[in-house]
Motif scaffolding. Sequence first.
Motif, PDB file in Angstrom:
ATOM      1  N   TYR A 217       8.943   3.945   1.627  1.00 44.00           N
ATOM      2  CA  TYR A 217       9.994   3.228   2.330  1.00 44.00           C
ATOM      3  C   TYR A 217      11.407   3.580   1.885  1.00 44.00           C
ATOM      4  CZ  TYR A 217       6.667   0.149   4.642  1.00 44.00           C
ATOM      5  OH  TYR A 217       5.666  -0.355   5.431  1.00 44.00           O
ATOM      6  N   SER A 218      11.561   4.211   0.724  1.00 46.17           N
ATOM      7  CA  SER A 218      12.911   4.447   0.198  1.00 46.17           C
ATOM      8  C   SER A 218      13.472   5.768   0.717  1.00 46.17           C
ATOM      9  CB  SER A 218      12.889   4.476  -1.339  1.00 46.17           C
ATOM     10  OG  SER A 218      12.407   3.257  -1.849  1.00 46.17           O
ATOM     11  N   ASP A 225       7.439  10.456   4.127  1.00 41.65           N
ATOM     12  CA  ASP A 225       7.201   9.582   5.278  1.00 41.65           C
ATOM     13  C   ASP A 225       5.700   9.436   5.546  1.00 41.65           C
ATOM     14  OD1 ASP A 225       6.480  12.003   6.409  1.00 41.65           O
ATOM     15  OD2 ASP A 225       8.303  12.194   7.618  1.00 41.65           O
ATOM     16  N   PHE A 226       5.387   8.752   6.645  1.00 42.01           N
ATOM     17  CA  PHE A 226       3.990   8.483   6.967  1.00 42.01           C
ATOM     18  C   PHE A 226       3.199   9.767   7.202  1.00 42.01           C
ATOM     19  CE2 PHE A 226       0.825   7.683  10.386  1.00 42.01           C
ATOM     20  CZ  PHE A 226      -0.113   7.041   9.599  1.00 42.01           C
ATOM     21  N   ASP A 228       3.480  12.524   5.630  1.00 41.73           N
ATOM     22  CA  ASP A 228       3.081  13.040   4.308  1.00 41.73           C
ATOM     23  C   ASP A 228       1.891  12.258   3.766  1.00 41.73           C
ATOM     24  OD1 ASP A 228       5.194  14.923   4.252  1.00 41.73           O
ATOM     25  OD2 ASP A 228       6.583  13.357   3.601  1.00 41.73           O
ATOM     26  N   VAL A 229       1.961  10.929   3.881  1.00 43.67           N
ATOM     27  CA  VAL A 229       0.868  10.090   3.393  1.00 43.67           C
ATOM     28  C   VAL A 229      -0.415  10.380   4.166  1.00 43.67           C
ATOM     29  CG1 VAL A 229       0.076   7.709   3.104  1.00 43.67           C
ATOM     30  CG2 VAL A 229       2.455   8.297   2.626  1.00 43.67           C
ATOM     31  N   ARG A 230      -0.286  10.556   5.466  1.00 39.20           N
ATOM     32  CA  ARG A 230      -1.459  10.840   6.291  1.00 39.20           C
ATOM     33  C   ARG A 230      -2.101  12.172   5.899  1.00 39.20           C
ATOM     34  NH1 ARG A 230       0.011  10.715  12.330  1.00 39.20           N
ATOM     35  NH2 ARG A 230       1.204  12.542  11.657  1.00 39.20           N
ATOM     36  N   SER A 231      -1.277  13.180   5.632  1.00 30.16           N
ATOM     37  CA  SER A 231      -1.834  14.486   5.250  1.00 30.16           C
ATOM     38  C   SER A 231      -2.567  14.420   3.913  1.00 30.16           C
ATOM     39  CB  SER A 231      -0.717  15.531   5.181  1.00 30.16           C
ATOM     40  OG  SER A 231       0.157  15.261   4.096  1.00 30.16           O
ATOM     41  N   VAL A 232      -2.148  13.500   3.031  1.00 26.73           N
ATOM     42  CA  VAL A 232      -2.814  13.352   1.733  1.00 26.73           C
ATOM     43  C   VAL A 232      -4.107  12.545   1.871  1.00 26.73           C
ATOM     44  CG1 VAL A 232      -2.591  12.336  -0.570  1.00 26.73           C
ATOM     45  CG2 VAL A 232      -0.683  13.597   0.412  1.00 26.73           C
ATOM     46  N   GLY A 310       8.962  13.890  -3.400  1.00 34.25           N
ATOM     47  CA  GLY A 310      10.035  13.056  -2.881  1.00 34.25           C
ATOM     48  C   GLY A 310      10.994  12.675  -3.997  1.00 34.25           C
ATOM     49  N   ILE A 311      12.288  12.560  -3.680  1.00 34.35           N
ATOM     50  CA  ILE A 311      13.304  12.197  -4.679  1.00 34.35           C
ATOM     51  C   ILE A 311      14.234  11.155  -4.072  1.00 34.35           C
ATOM     52  CG2 ILE A 311      15.233  13.003  -6.095  1.00 34.35           C
ATOM     53  CD1 ILE A 311      13.954  15.746  -6.168  1.00 34.35           C
TER      54      ILE A 311
END
Length: 446
Positions: A217-218, A225-226, A228-232, A310-311
Motif C-alpha cells: 500500500y505504500s 503493486d498487486f 507483483d504480489v500476484r506473480s509471487v 520495492g523502496i
Amino acid sequence: MKHKKIARLAARQVKRRVDTSFDIPRTKVRVIGIGGGGGNIVAEIASRVSRVDFFAANTDTQDLKKAGAKVRAFPFGQKLTRGLGCGMDAGLGELAARSEKDRMKKLFEGQDVSIIIASLGGGTGSGAAPVFAQAAREAKSLVLGIFTLPFEFEGKKRKEIAHSSLEKIRPLVNAYTIIPNERIFKTIEKTTPFPQALSILNRKLADSLEGLIDALYSPGLINIDFADVRSVLEGRGRLAYASAVAVTGPDRAKGALNALFANSLHEYGVHGADRILFHLAADKNLKMQEVADVSRGIFSLNPKARIILGITLRPEFKDKLKVMLFAVGCTEGREPEVKKEKALSLREIPSGFARSRIARRSGREPKQKLRIAQKKARLRRATAGQAKRVKKVLVIKHQEKKEEIAERTRKTALDLKQELDGKLQEIQEEEKKWDIPAFLRVKIKR
C-alpha cells in the motif's frame, strides 16, 4: 473580474476530472482468523495494521465477543453447535463450515488477496480452515495461509489433527507459512508468563504481515503493486517464508540481513525459494550502498529466482531501516549455513586481473585459500601420475606371468614327448632279444 473567476472554476473542474480519471483501483486484502486461536491472532494484528479488513470466524459466539472493535465477527454453524465451540472434533468444524459455504463465499467476493489465519489442532480451526480456503479460491481470490501448530505439551492427538488439516489445506491455497508454537521457546525466557508468550508470538506474526501490507500500500521510489504480489503467489500449495525487521545503527543493512534470515518462528529457511519479494523503508538518508548490500544478500539466495524490489521513503523513520522479505517455494528444513562475504563498494569494478586483485583484497579469494587450492591441484596431479606408473608396472608383471605359464606349458609337452620316445626305444631293444622261430626263418638266396 467575473470572467477570471469563471475561468478559475472551469480550470478546477477540468483538473478534478483529469485527476480522477487516473485513479488506481485499491488492492483489496481481507484477513480472516478462524477458530479461537486464529481470532486471537487477528485481534492482535488488527490493532497495528490498517488499510485491510479483519474478520474473526468462529462457531463459539462467546469467543467472538473478544475480537475487538477493529475486527468484524463472522459466526457460522450455529445450528449444529448451538453457539458453542467444536472442542477437538475437526469433523464437526468442517460440517459447520460446509453448512454455510454459500454465505462464506460472499465474504471473499471481490477480494484480491485473502489471508486465512488458523491455529491448527483444535476442532473449529482444523475443520473449517480447508472449507474457508476452498470458498476463497472459488471466489477467484488469491489465498495466503498462515497456520500455527500446537505445542508439544498439548499432546499427540492434537498434533495429528493439525497435520491432517494441513494436508487438506495445502492444495487449496496459493502459498502458506507454518509456525510451530514450540518455536516460541527460542525467543522467550523460561520465566515468561504464558499469556505474554502467546502475545509475543502474535506480535512477531503481526510484524511480518504488517511489512507485507505496507509494501503493498505504500507509494515510494519503487512501488510494489498487486501485479507483483500476484506473480509471487501464483501456483498452489507452495511453502512461504515471511519476515520483517527494523534496525538502526551504522551497519544496519548487515543487521537487517542477519535478522531476516534468522527468523526464529520458522523451522525452515529461504532455501529453495524461486520467487522473492522484498521491500525497504527508511528516511531520506537511505544510502545507495545499503540498498546494494541488502539486495546482494537477498539475490545470493537464488540468482535464478524471480526477485521483486520495492523502496519507500518515510520521514518518520529517522535512522531506522525496515526490511520485509516474502519468499515462496521454500523447502522444509534449515539449509546449511554459508560464510558471509565481505560487502564490496559501489565503485565500478574492472574486469580481468584487476577484478581478481580486488576480489582478493575484499576477502573473496584470500592468499591462504589460493595456496591451499594450488597444493591440492599439485597433489591431484601427482596422484594421477603415480596411478599411471602403478598401472604400467601391473601390466608388465601380468604379461611376464602369462609368458611364464606359457613356457611352463611348452616345457611340459617336450618332456612328455621325450619320455614317450624313450619308452618306444626300450620296447625296440627288448624285441631284438626275442628268438625267431625256425618256421619263420627265411634263407636268403645268394
